[in-house]
Design a protein around this motif. Structure first.
Motif, PDB file in Angstrom:
ATOM      1  N   GLU A  52       9.986   8.534 -66.048  1.00  0.00           N
ATOM      2  CA  GLU A  52       9.385   8.891 -67.322  1.00  0.00           C
ATOM      3  C   GLU A  52      10.041   8.162 -68.499  1.00  0.00           C
ATOM      4  O   GLU A  52       9.363   7.753 -69.440  1.00  0.00           O
ATOM      5  CB  GLU A  52       9.450  10.403 -67.522  1.00  0.00           C
TER       6      GLU A  52
ATOM      7  N   ARG B  37       8.032   5.776 -71.092  1.00  0.00           N
ATOM      8  CA  ARG B  37       7.989   6.094 -72.518  1.00  0.00           C
ATOM      9  C   ARG B  37       8.458   4.923 -73.381  1.00  0.00           C
ATOM     10  O   ARG B  37       8.078   4.813 -74.546  1.00  0.00           O
ATOM     11  CB  ARG B  37       8.850   7.328 -72.791  1.00  0.00           C
TER      12      ARG B  37
ATOM     13  N   TYR C 208       3.959  11.554 -67.297  1.00  0.00           N
ATOM     14  CA  TYR C 208       3.046  10.414 -67.379  1.00  0.00           C
ATOM     15  C   TYR C 208       2.788   9.774 -66.012  1.00  0.00           C
ATOM     16  O   TYR C 208       1.642   9.511 -65.645  1.00  0.00           O
ATOM     17  CB  TYR C 208       3.615   9.347 -68.311  1.00  0.00           C
TER      18      TYR C 208
ATOM     19  N   THR D  97       7.412  15.448 -70.482  1.00  0.00           N
ATOM     20  CA  THR D  97       7.664  14.173 -71.158  1.00  0.00           C
ATOM     21  C   THR D  97       6.447  13.655 -71.915  1.00  0.00           C
ATOM     22  O   THR D  97       6.523  12.615 -72.559  1.00  0.00           O
ATOM     23  CB  THR D  97       8.069  13.104 -70.133  1.00  0.00           C
TER      24      THR D  97
END
Length: 269
Positions: free
Chosen positions: A167, A171, A234, A210
């Motif tokens: 994650e 990000r 995600y 997240t």
């Protein structure tokens, strides 16, 4: 394997339940019988976590060290006590509750110096106030290894597991194969700051979330994620599903024996 936020939650819980009180410690399974006899009846001064390690501190030179590994877990029970169910490695009984430890890879009694030796092998823990991100940066910036491997190396960063690894890279739009030495210092600073915030959020909620608000189920109309790890993510364990941001199919591979997940578009080289 439980990630660092889980161990910090356990440390807070055990400190609240048992800290400052004499506790009864036993090993119904028998594999920790000698260690249990050393601390049985003593006052647990505190409990603390470092990365994926939990320490029950009895003092002046006695600490129970626990590493849960892949399958280990604690289960809390209110008094009065019921007979232990299953293979309980360690049972700790306090004034109002008890906790049963099952299936850890490590449960041992250490001295303070031995605890220091365990911590010395670990990288900085983003959840600890004494963490030094520059110490991890020195390892990362000199390495030819992929960032995806470095983030999981407990000698580089303590407490980061497969979920936070995948994650965090997503990000920040970083391809998992990016070498550590290819990262610049401002990127590292941004990643560290984000990681600290994500893990602190995990300590508070007990799950790993997240995803930004605009991609959450309520905003997009998609069903909530169903996974034993919990939380909205995600890419982790979403191989073959569309990326929440761009719609590209989430990819997966195996790196150092662990499954890795990423978006080929959002994390394009």
């Amino acid at each position: 394997m439980p990630e660092g936020h889980t161990l910090h939650r356990l440390a807070r819980l055990h400190k609240r339940l048992f800290g400052g009180h004499p506790v009864a410690v036993s090993s119904p399974q028998g594999r920790f019988a000698n260690g249990a006899s050393i601390v049985d009846g003593r006052v647990m001064k505190t409990a603390e976590a470092y990365g994926k390690h939990l320490f029950h501190v009895y003092g002046p030179d006695t600490v129970v060290h626990v590493h849960l590994g892949l399958a280990g877990f604690f289960a809390e029970h209110e008094l009065p006590l019921e007979p232990p169910v299953g293979e309980v490695r360690m049972r700790v009984v306090g004034p109002t509750q008890c906790t049963d430890l099952r299936a850890p890879i490590t449960c041992e009694v250490l001295t303070v110096d031995e605890v220091k030796a365990v911590k010395k092998k670990l990288g900085p823990d983003p959840l600890r106030r004494d963490a030094d991100p520059e110490r991890a940066w020195r390892r990362v910036s000199r390495s030819q290894r992929p960032l995806a491997a470095l983030l999981m190396d407990q000698g580089v960063l303590a407490g980061v597991g497969n979920v936070y690894r995948a994650e965090l890279l997503f990000r920040h739009g970083i391809p998992p194969a990016t070498e550590g030495r290819q990262l610049d210092h401002p990127q590292w600073t941004d990643m560290w700051t984000d990681l600290v915030a994500l893990m602190r959020k995990g300590v508070r909620s007990g799950r790993i979330d997240t995803v930004a608000p605009e991609y959450m189920p309520r905003a997009t109309g998609r069903p909530p994620r169903v996974d034993r790890h919990g939380g909205e993510v995600y890419v982790y364990r979403r191989a073959g599903e569309p990326c929440l941001v761009c719609g590209t199919t989430v990819a997966t591979t195996v790196l150092d024996g662990r499954n890795l997940f990423w978006c080929p578009t959002c994390q394009a080289p």
